[in-house]
Design a protein around this motif. Structure first.
Motif, PDB file in Angstrom:
ATOM      1  N   GLY A 316       0.872  -1.228   0.081  1.00  0.00           N
ATOM      2  CA  GLY A 316      -0.005  -0.105   0.076  1.00  0.00           C
ATOM      3  C   GLY A 316       0.881   1.110   0.145  1.00  0.00           C
ATOM      4  O   GLY A 316       0.190   2.364  -0.449  1.00  0.00           O
ATOM      5  N   ALA A 317       1.914   1.377   0.729  1.00  0.00           N
ATOM      6  CA  ALA A 317       2.795   2.419   0.960  1.00  0.00           C
ATOM      7  C   ALA A 317       3.216   2.691  -0.578  1.00  0.00           C
ATOM      8  O   ALA A 317       3.575   3.940  -1.057  1.00  0.00           O
ATOM      9  CB  ALA A 317       3.913   2.223   1.697  1.00  0.00           C
ATOM     10  N   ARG A 318       3.582   1.653  -1.286  1.00  0.00           N
ATOM     11  CA  ARG A 318       4.103   1.615  -2.625  1.00  0.00           C
ATOM     12  C   ARG A 318       3.320   2.373  -3.635  1.00  0.00           C
ATOM     13  O   ARG A 318       3.468   3.198  -4.429  1.00  0.00           O
ATOM     14  CB  ARG A 318       4.981   0.414  -3.131  1.00  0.00           C
ATOM     15  N   MET A 319       1.854   1.684  -3.594  1.00  0.00           N
ATOM     16  CA  MET A 319       0.851   2.220  -4.454  1.00  0.00           C
ATOM     17  C   MET A 319       0.366   3.669  -3.865  1.00  0.00           C
ATOM     18  O   MET A 319       0.186   4.504  -5.006  1.00  0.00           O
ATOM     19  CB  MET A 319      -0.457   1.334  -4.175  1.00  0.00           C
ATOM     20  N   ALA A 320       0.497   3.968  -2.752  1.00  0.00           N
ATOM     21  CA  ALA A 320       0.167   5.363  -2.306  1.00  0.00           C
ATOM     22  C   ALA A 320       1.085   6.362  -3.035  1.00  0.00           C
ATOM     23  O   ALA A 320       0.767   7.356  -3.436  1.00  0.00           O
ATOM     24  CB  ALA A 320      -0.091   5.457  -0.745  1.00  0.00           C
ATOM     25  N   ARG A 321       2.605   6.189  -2.871  1.00  0.00           N
ATOM     26  CA  ARG A 321       3.470   7.026  -3.454  1.00  0.00           C
ATOM     27  C   ARG A 321       3.143   7.034  -4.811  1.00  0.00           C
ATOM     28  O   ARG A 321       3.374   8.283  -5.442  1.00  0.00           O
ATOM     29  CB  ARG A 321       4.901   6.347  -2.980  1.00  0.00           C
ATOM     30  N   LYS A 322       3.075   5.889  -5.650  1.00  0.00           N
ATOM     31  CA  LYS A 322       2.842   5.948  -7.110  1.00  0.00           C
ATOM     32  C   LYS A 322       1.513   6.766  -7.532  1.00  0.00           C
ATOM     33  O   LYS A 322       1.745   7.497  -8.410  1.00  0.00           O
ATOM     34  CB  LYS A 322       2.607   4.420  -7.741  1.00  0.00           C
ATOM     35  N   ARG A 323       0.652   6.699  -6.804  1.00  0.00           N
ATOM     36  CA  ARG A 323      -0.660   7.491  -7.129  1.00  0.00           C
ATOM     37  C   ARG A 323      -0.412   8.929  -6.850  1.00  0.00           C
ATOM     38  O   ARG A 323      -0.886   9.772  -7.802  1.00  0.00           O
ATOM     39  CB  ARG A 323      -1.812   6.988  -6.360  1.00  0.00           C
ATOM     40  N   LEU A 324       0.055   9.384  -5.873  1.00  0.00           N
ATOM     41  CA  LEU A 324       0.462  10.864  -5.424  1.00  0.00           C
ATOM     42  C   LEU A 324       1.414  11.353  -6.503  1.00  0.00           C
ATOM     43  O   LEU A 324       1.354  12.531  -6.754  1.00  0.00           O
ATOM     44  CB  LEU A 324       0.688  11.071  -4.007  1.00  0.00           C
ATOM     45  N   LYS A 325       2.486  10.460  -6.788  1.00  0.00           N
ATOM     46  CA  LYS A 325       3.537  11.171  -7.830  1.00  0.00           C
ATOM     47  C   LYS A 325       2.593  11.279  -9.173  1.00  0.00           C
ATOM     48  O   LYS A 325       3.044  12.494  -9.695  1.00  0.00           O
ATOM     49  CB  LYS A 325       4.760  10.115  -8.072  1.00  0.00           C
ATOM     50  N   ALA A 326       1.789  10.378  -9.514  1.00  0.00           N
ATOM     51  CA  ALA A 326       1.193  10.598 -10.780  1.00  0.00           C
ATOM     52  C   ALA A 326       0.005  11.792 -10.917  1.00  0.00           C
ATOM     53  O   ALA A 326      -0.082  12.568 -11.788  1.00  0.00           O
ATOM     54  CB  ALA A 326       0.417   9.411 -10.983  1.00  0.00           C
ATOM     55  N   LEU A 327      -0.385  12.264  -9.605  1.00  0.00           N
ATOM     56  CA  LEU A 327      -1.222  13.550  -9.430  1.00  0.00           C
ATOM     57  C   LEU A 327      -0.186  14.698  -9.373  1.00  0.00           C
ATOM     58  O   LEU A 327      -0.693  15.891  -8.941  1.00  0.00           O
ATOM     59  CB  LEU A 327      -2.045  13.299  -8.329  1.00  0.00           C
ATOM     60  N   ARG A 328       0.990  14.570  -9.413  1.00  0.00           N
ATOM     61  CA  ARG A 328       2.077  15.571  -9.304  1.00  0.00           C
ATOM     62  C   ARG A 328       1.912  16.291  -7.990  1.00  0.00           C
ATOM     63  O   ARG A 328       2.204  17.373  -7.961  1.00  0.00           O
ATOM     64  CB  ARG A 328       1.876  16.671 -10.497  1.00  0.00           C
ATOM     65  N   TYR A 329       1.780  15.612  -6.987  1.00  0.00           N
ATOM     66  CA  TYR A 329       1.926  16.023  -5.439  1.00  0.00           C
ATOM     67  C   TYR A 329       3.427  16.120  -5.136  1.00  0.00           C
ATOM     68  O   TYR A 329       4.137  15.726  -5.478  1.00  0.00           O
ATOM     69  CB  TYR A 329       1.305  15.130  -4.373  1.00  0.00           C
ATOM     70  N   PRO A 330       3.527  17.443  -4.384  1.00  0.00           N
ATOM     71  CA  PRO A 330       5.138  17.619  -4.130  1.00  0.00           C
ATOM     72  C   PRO A 330       5.546  16.304  -3.388  1.00  0.00           C
ATOM     73  O   PRO A 330       5.192  15.697  -2.649  1.00  0.00           O
ATOM     74  CB  PRO A 330       5.150  18.687  -2.892  1.00  0.00           C
ATOM     75  N   ASN A 331       6.845  16.123  -3.579  1.00  0.00           N
ATOM     76  CA  ASN A 331       7.475  14.843  -2.857  1.00  0.00           C
ATOM     77  C   ASN A 331       7.387  14.776  -1.554  1.00  0.00           C
ATOM     78  O   ASN A 331       7.464  13.561  -1.063  1.00  0.00           O
ATOM     79  CB  ASN A 331       9.439  14.992  -3.355  1.00  0.00           C
ATOM     80  N   GLU A 332       7.521  15.817  -0.985  1.00  0.00           N
ATOM     81  CA  GLU A 332       7.463  15.723   0.686  1.00  0.00           C
ATOM     82  C   GLU A 332       6.160  15.297   0.973  1.00  0.00           C
ATOM     83  O   GLU A 332       5.933  14.289   1.883  1.00  0.00           O
ATOM     84  CB  GLU A 332       7.501  17.157   1.326  1.00  0.00           C
ATOM     85  N   LEU A 333       5.060  15.674   0.257  1.00  0.00           N
ATOM     86  CA  LEU A 333       3.642  15.373   0.966  1.00  0.00           C
ATOM     87  C   LEU A 333       3.605  13.727   0.470  1.00  0.00           C
ATOM     88  O   LEU A 333       3.068  12.972   1.100  1.00  0.00           O
ATOM     89  CB  LEU A 333       2.663  16.014   0.101  1.00  0.00           C
ATOM     90  N   VAL A 334       4.258  13.171  -0.861  1.00  0.00           N
ATOM     91  CA  VAL A 334       4.494  11.834  -1.186  1.00  0.00           C
ATOM     92  C   VAL A 334       4.887  10.960  -0.182  1.00  0.00           C
ATOM     93  O   VAL A 334       4.399   9.972   0.151  1.00  0.00           O
ATOM     94  CB  VAL A 334       4.900  11.731  -2.498  1.00  0.00           C
ATOM     95  N   GLU A 335       6.000  11.537   0.296  1.00  0.00           N
ATOM     96  CA  GLU A 335       6.875  10.639   1.085  1.00  0.00           C
ATOM     97  C   GLU A 335       6.090  10.489   2.528  1.00  0.00           C
ATOM     98  O   GLU A 335       6.155   9.456   3.040  1.00  0.00           O
ATOM     99  CB  GLU A 335       8.528  11.141   1.244  1.00  0.00           C
ATOM    100  N   GLN A 336       5.455  11.749   3.214  1.00  0.00           N
ATOM    101  CA  GLN A 336       4.853  11.608   4.253  1.00  0.00           C
ATOM    102  C   GLN A 336       3.704  10.808   4.055  1.00  0.00           C
ATOM    103  O   GLN A 336       3.430   9.934   5.039  1.00  0.00           O
ATOM    104  CB  GLN A 336       4.377  13.037   4.713  1.00  0.00           C
ATOM    105  N   VAL A 337       2.929  10.709   3.399  1.00  0.00           N
ATOM    106  CA  VAL A 337       1.763   9.857   3.198  1.00  0.00           C
ATOM    107  C   VAL A 337       2.172   8.280   3.085  1.00  0.00           C
ATOM    108  O   VAL A 337       1.626   7.325   3.573  1.00  0.00           O
ATOM    109  CB  VAL A 337       0.794  10.150   2.003  1.00  0.00           C
ATOM    110  N   GLY A 338       3.125   8.018   2.224  1.00  0.00           N
ATOM    111  CA  GLY A 338       3.651   6.636   2.018  1.00  0.00           C
ATOM    112  C   GLY A 338       4.340   6.161   3.204  1.00  0.00           C
ATOM    113  O   GLY A 338       3.944   5.076   3.627  1.00  0.00           O
ATOM    114  N   GLN A 339       4.986   7.008   4.049  1.00  0.00           N
ATOM    115  CA  GLN A 339       5.489   6.373   5.363  1.00  0.00           C
ATOM    116  C   GLN A 339       4.556   6.304   6.366  1.00  0.00           C
ATOM    117  O   GLN A 339       4.173   5.384   7.099  1.00  0.00           O
ATOM    118  CB  GLN A 339       6.478   7.445   5.740  1.00  0.00           C
ATOM    119  N   LEU A 340       3.313   6.964   6.470  1.00  0.00           N
ATOM    120  CA  LEU A 340       2.233   6.889   7.387  1.00  0.00           C
ATOM    121  C   LEU A 340       1.555   5.481   6.895  1.00  0.00           C
ATOM    122  O   LEU A 340       0.924   4.755   7.843  1.00  0.00           O
ATOM    123  CB  LEU A 340       1.066   8.011   7.453  1.00  0.00           C
TER     124      LEU A 340
END
Length: 480
Positions: A316-340
């Motif tokens: 799920g962490a991998r999928m969350a990061r992939k989706r948020l990156k595809a949506l062009r979110y900032p890297n910091e948010l992508v990593e924070q959500v992925g880690q949670l």
């Protein structure tokens, strides 16, 4: 009976612009969101206007009253200005057509306010108030009545509106969250029929709408609209995929319903607006939405009707990061959500077997500054109807938080460092800077995590013992 115009206060900046455009012989109308929000008694940060003046004429009028102007949208008839400290956008009447491929309009300026209002997204955004002196309220498509009923309709046919700009379908769901409106049946039908058209909208524009949707007052209802209409299949397919996955206990809820409940409960735990770090938390809300997206991919059926989702937090962490990156979110948010998402299950190991102080320290260090959000996400993840089980989970997490607080008070846990820094390691071992220093530092940090503060003398002894094990048998040892 008062006129609707009496319910719309005209800000000072709008009054100044109105006088200037009237003196130049032009019409000027406050339009769209500012009119709607004024009728709802909501604050508006900026102002939108429409006018019969052409862009070059708008610039001429603004020259005498605007602190600054910008022309990034001038090809589309829009000129921006800062007037009396308020950002304003003034747009020439438009009568565009669309290519129905990219959503880009074939810009054509118009001469009719009614025609300009017809090309807007929803009736409640197609109301205008003249600010050039007569305060004429214009509402040709029944926006005021729709606003009073809380119903979202389009000025023209929904198919025409969404065909022109498919992003308007996502905006409809956003208004469900931010304005708590309902969507008219014919509008919902068009959204279902045209959902696939959303695929031609850029990721950046989709991201902006999803952000506003999630930060609204009713994101759960809006997400249900996205799933029910098929829009989520285009922009957030991980969410509707959860409908097919029963939970691992085979109980009352599927993972989709559970996810929406977790989102609601996470919002309930947010600090109130006005407090430090208060108000809507985009990172926490995205983590709640995506925390179980790895379950469909890891589902296994066992004898007796049981279902497991082993390691779904990793997937799920991998999928969350992939989706948020595809949506062009900032890297910091992508990593924070992925880690949670990655960490949200770790607490259950504590509940089942208890943790050493070392494990508690590692939980805190791995969460880092995300720890307050992780607390909220883990607590929100309990959606069982069994009161005894819910109480036990809550009590177990209370105990974990108490232990974290106690350790933090003893050791300033959030600033854990080895007992020796890099310079001291090099001095003790007599070695130059390099990878070996880093490995020694990590070894001492691991000891610190396992045993707490060692003290300088013991740390030096442990460091020398470790270093001796890193050298070949015939190498000279350091003994300082």
């Amino acid at each position: 009976m008062s006129s609707p115009a009496d319910l719309v206060p005209v800000p000072l900046a709008a009054q100044q612009l109105g006088r200037a455009f009237a003196d130049a012989g032009h019409e000027l109308h406050l339009v769209g969101g500012p009119v709607r929000d004024a009728l709802l008694r909501r604050e508006t940060a900026d102002l939108d206007f429409t006018t019969d003046a052409r862009p070059e004429q708008i610039l001429g009028v603004l020259a005498g009253i605007a602190a600054t102007t910008w022309t990034t949208g001038i090809d589309f008839g829009t000129v921006g200005a800062l007037v009396n400290g308020v950002p304003c956008e003034i747009t020439t009447y438009r009568a565009d057509s669309y290519d129905r491929v990219s959503r880009n309009p074939i810009v054509r300026f118009g001469d009719s306010l009614a025609d300009d209002l017809r090309r807007r997204d929803f009736t409640m955004n197609a109301m205008a108030l003249s600010v050039t002196g007569d305060r004429l309220f214009t509402d040709p498509y029944g926006g005021l009545a729709d606003l009073a009923r809380g119903v979202l309709r389009t000025p023209g046919t929904p198919a025409e509106s969404f065909g022109d700009d498919p992003l308007r379908m996502l905006r409809a769901a956003r208004f469900v969250s931010t304005l708590r409106v309902t969507i008219a049946a014919e509008v919902l039908a068009a959204m279902r029929e045209l959902a696939g058209e959303l695929g031609r909208i850029t990721a950046e524009r989709v991201q902006a709408e999803l952000t506003k949707l999630l930060l609204g007052d009713a994101p759960r209802t809006a997400l249900e609209v996205l799933v029910d209409t098929g829009l989520a299949d285009v922009v957030l397919p991980e969410l509707p995929a959860l409908r097919m996955a029963a939970d691992e206990h085979g109980q009352h809820k599927d993972v989709y319903a559970h996810t929406l409940q977790v989102l609601d409960q996470a919002i309930d735990l947010e600090a109130p607006a006005g407090e430090e770090s208060g108000g809507p938390d985009l990172v926490l809300r995205w983590a709640a939405v995506l925390h179980d997206v790895g379950k469909p991919a890891t589902r296994e059926f066992l004898p007796g009707g049981r279902v497991t989702f082993h390691h779904h937090e990793v997937v799920g962490a991998r999928m969350a990061r992939k989706r948020l990156k595809a949506l062009r979110y900032p890297n910091e948010l992508v990593e924070q959500v992925g880690q949670l998402v990655f960490l949200h299950l770790r607490f259950y190991g504590y509940r089942e077997s208890g943790w050493t102080d070392s494990a508690v320290r590692r939980y805190v260090v791995d969460a880092g500054p995300l720890l307050p959000r992780l607390h909220k996400l883990v607590r929100s993840d309990c959606t069982t109807r069994n009161r005894r089980k819910a109480a036990a989970l809550s009590a177990a997490y209370d105990a974990l938080e108490d232990r974290i607080a106690a350790l933090a008070a003893q050791e300033e846990l959030d600033r854990i460092r080895p007992d020796l820094d890099g310079n001291e390691i090099m001095a003790v071992l007599g070695i130059p800077p390099g990878p070996l220093v880093g490995r020694a530092y990590q070894y001492l940090l691991a000891l610190r995590m396992e045993h707490g503060a060692l003290g300088r003398e013991r740390a030096i002894e442990e460091l020398k013992r470790w270093y001796a094990q890193q050298q070949p048998p015939d190498a000279p040892s350091s003994d300082r």
